[in-house]
Design a protein around this motif. Structure first.
Motif, PDB file in Angstrom:
ATOM      1  N   GLY A 120      51.714  41.524  38.978  1.00  0.00           N
ATOM      2  CA  GLY A 120      51.851  42.506  39.296  1.00  0.00           C
ATOM      3  C   GLY A 120      52.669  43.653  39.713  1.00  0.00           C
ATOM      4  O   GLY A 120      52.083  45.228  39.721  1.00  0.00           O
ATOM      5  N   GLU A 121      53.504  43.297  38.326  1.00  0.00           N
ATOM      6  CA  GLU A 121      54.583  44.527  38.673  1.00  0.00           C
ATOM      7  C   GLU A 121      54.250  45.438  36.888  1.00  0.00           C
ATOM      8  O   GLU A 121      55.284  46.824  37.583  1.00  0.00           O
ATOM      9  N   LEU A 122      53.533  44.775  36.046  1.00  0.00           N
ATOM     10  CA  LEU A 122      53.569  45.949  34.694  1.00  0.00           C
ATOM     11  C   LEU A 122      52.121  46.066  35.106  1.00  0.00           C
ATOM     12  O   LEU A 122      51.225  45.786  34.489  1.00  0.00           O
ATOM     13  N   GLY A 145      46.048  35.095  31.175  1.00  0.00           N
ATOM     14  CA  GLY A 145      46.684  34.477  32.316  1.00  0.00           C
ATOM     15  C   GLY A 145      47.670  35.435  32.687  1.00  0.00           C
ATOM     16  O   GLY A 145      48.705  34.694  33.736  1.00  0.00           O
ATOM     17  N   VAL A 146      47.888  36.354  32.762  1.00  0.00           N
ATOM     18  CA  VAL A 146      48.374  37.538  33.811  1.00  0.00           C
ATOM     19  C   VAL A 146      47.779  38.376  34.465  1.00  0.00           C
ATOM     20  O   VAL A 146      46.551  39.066  34.932  1.00  0.00           O
ATOM     21  N   ASP A 147      48.820  38.856  35.763  1.00  0.00           N
ATOM     22  CA  ASP A 147      47.976  40.201  36.432  1.00  0.00           C
ATOM     23  C   ASP A 147      48.376  41.327  36.083  1.00  0.00           C
ATOM     24  O   ASP A 147      50.212  41.920  35.593  1.00  0.00           O
ATOM     25  N   LEU A 148      47.570  42.313  35.076  1.00  0.00           N
ATOM     26  CA  LEU A 148      48.312  43.516  34.941  1.00  0.00           C
ATOM     27  C   LEU A 148      47.201  44.493  35.472  1.00  0.00           C
ATOM     28  O   LEU A 148      46.777  44.677  35.188  1.00  0.00           O
ATOM     29  N   PRO A 149      48.151  45.488  36.596  1.00  0.00           N
ATOM     30  CA  PRO A 149      47.002  46.360  37.646  1.00  0.00           C
ATOM     31  C   PRO A 149      46.480  47.381  37.296  1.00  0.00           C
ATOM     32  O   PRO A 149      47.921  48.397  35.890  1.00  0.00           O
TER      33      PRO A 149
END
Length: 293
Positions: A120-122, A145-149
């Protein structure tokens, strides 16, 4: 002639327009101006075209996504199948995933590892909501499989400014806007979603090479007409544009910006590509559980 573009100065459409207008004015023996109508993911520019007289003095320059992406992402007051007619392709390009040189990651694999370590940081910047630059980021994030806002911008220039200023760490955009920052070392390119590597960025791998073949795609910019514009007028403008694209100097200039010249496709072929790309985008939106605005 007035060419409406759906972005502020400094974006890809602006770069193409500036290469085109002087040559087009000379070939048509008439003034050609660029009219900037940014905002609402291109809808404002489309409405400008559709309310203009159908006399062949106003055309729209925009990427394919105005017909294949925007109507799937938000409610619009136009039907892309009947209200917009692409009649000459201008340029083709893939999209680059880039990041600030401040990031420790140097490869796409390292970027994925960094994103997993800092969920959630990138954030990634892109133009519009539900457009390919946006959904490419969402699709990549889901596959990796990552969180990219996501952070939406009205134009590529302000998004790049925030990337360089450290306000967002990642950005997805076509090469012309990004090449100077990449060359200066301020921005690092991780991957391009074109089927092959870019001639001007030969060291940047494709998403397919990096293990994400689902992300291969190439979009294009074209001139679009509203219904009722005489075919003879469109044919005249199309002929002038094709002559412009055939010039070695034009092709060299487009290559400098990381663009491939448009193909001499007919209006019917462009319309078929729009239908196929729209169907593909609908499947992509479904796969990432995208909820239209």
């Amino acid at each position: 002639m007035r060419i409406v573009i759906a972005a502020p100065p400094g974006g890809v459409a602006d770069i193409i327009a500036r290469l085109l207008v002087d040559d087009l004015a000379r070939r048509l023996a008439a003034p050609v101006i660029v009219d900037y109508k940014p905002g609402a993911s291109g809808v404002i520019a489309v409405q400008d075209l559709l309310t203009a007289p159908a006399d062949g003095h106003t055309f729209l320059m925009i990427q394919r996504g105005i017909a294949t992406e925007v109507p799937l992402a938000m409610k619009v007051r136009f039907d892309p199948a009947t209200d917009l007619r692409p009649f000459v392709q201008l340029a083709r390009a893939g999209l680059l995933l880039v990041g600030s040189s401040r990031l420790p990651a140097r490869t796409l694999a390292e970027l994925v590892a960094d994103a997993k370590a800092h969920p959630g940081e990138l954030h990634f910047a892109a133009v519009g909501f539900g457009l390919r630059s946006h959904t490419l980021g969402l699709q990549f994030a889901k596959l990796a499989g990552v969180d990219l806002p996501f952070v939406a911008y009205q134009g590529a220039a302000p998004a790049l400014k925030d990337l360089l200023g450290g306000h967002v760490p990642l950005m997805i955009e076509a090469p012309p806007v990004l090449l100077p920052a990449i060359a200066s070392g301020q921005v690092r390119a991780f991957a391009i979603n074109a089927p092959t590597r870019s001639d001007v960025l030969p060291d940047v791998p494709t998403f397919t090479e990096s293990g994400y073949p689902q992300l291969a795609d190439t979009s294009w910019f074209a001139l679009w007409a509203r219904p009722g514009v005489p075919d003879a007028v469109q044919d005249t403008v199309r002929s002038a544009v094709l002559q412009f694209l055939e010039q070695p100097t034009t092709q060299a200039r487009l290559k400098e910006f990381g663009l491939d010249p448009g193909l001499p496709l007919t209006a019917a072929e462009l319309a078929r590509d729009v239908r196929e790309a729209s169907a593909l985008q609908a499947r992509i939106l479904q796969s990432i559980d995208f909820k239209p605005q």
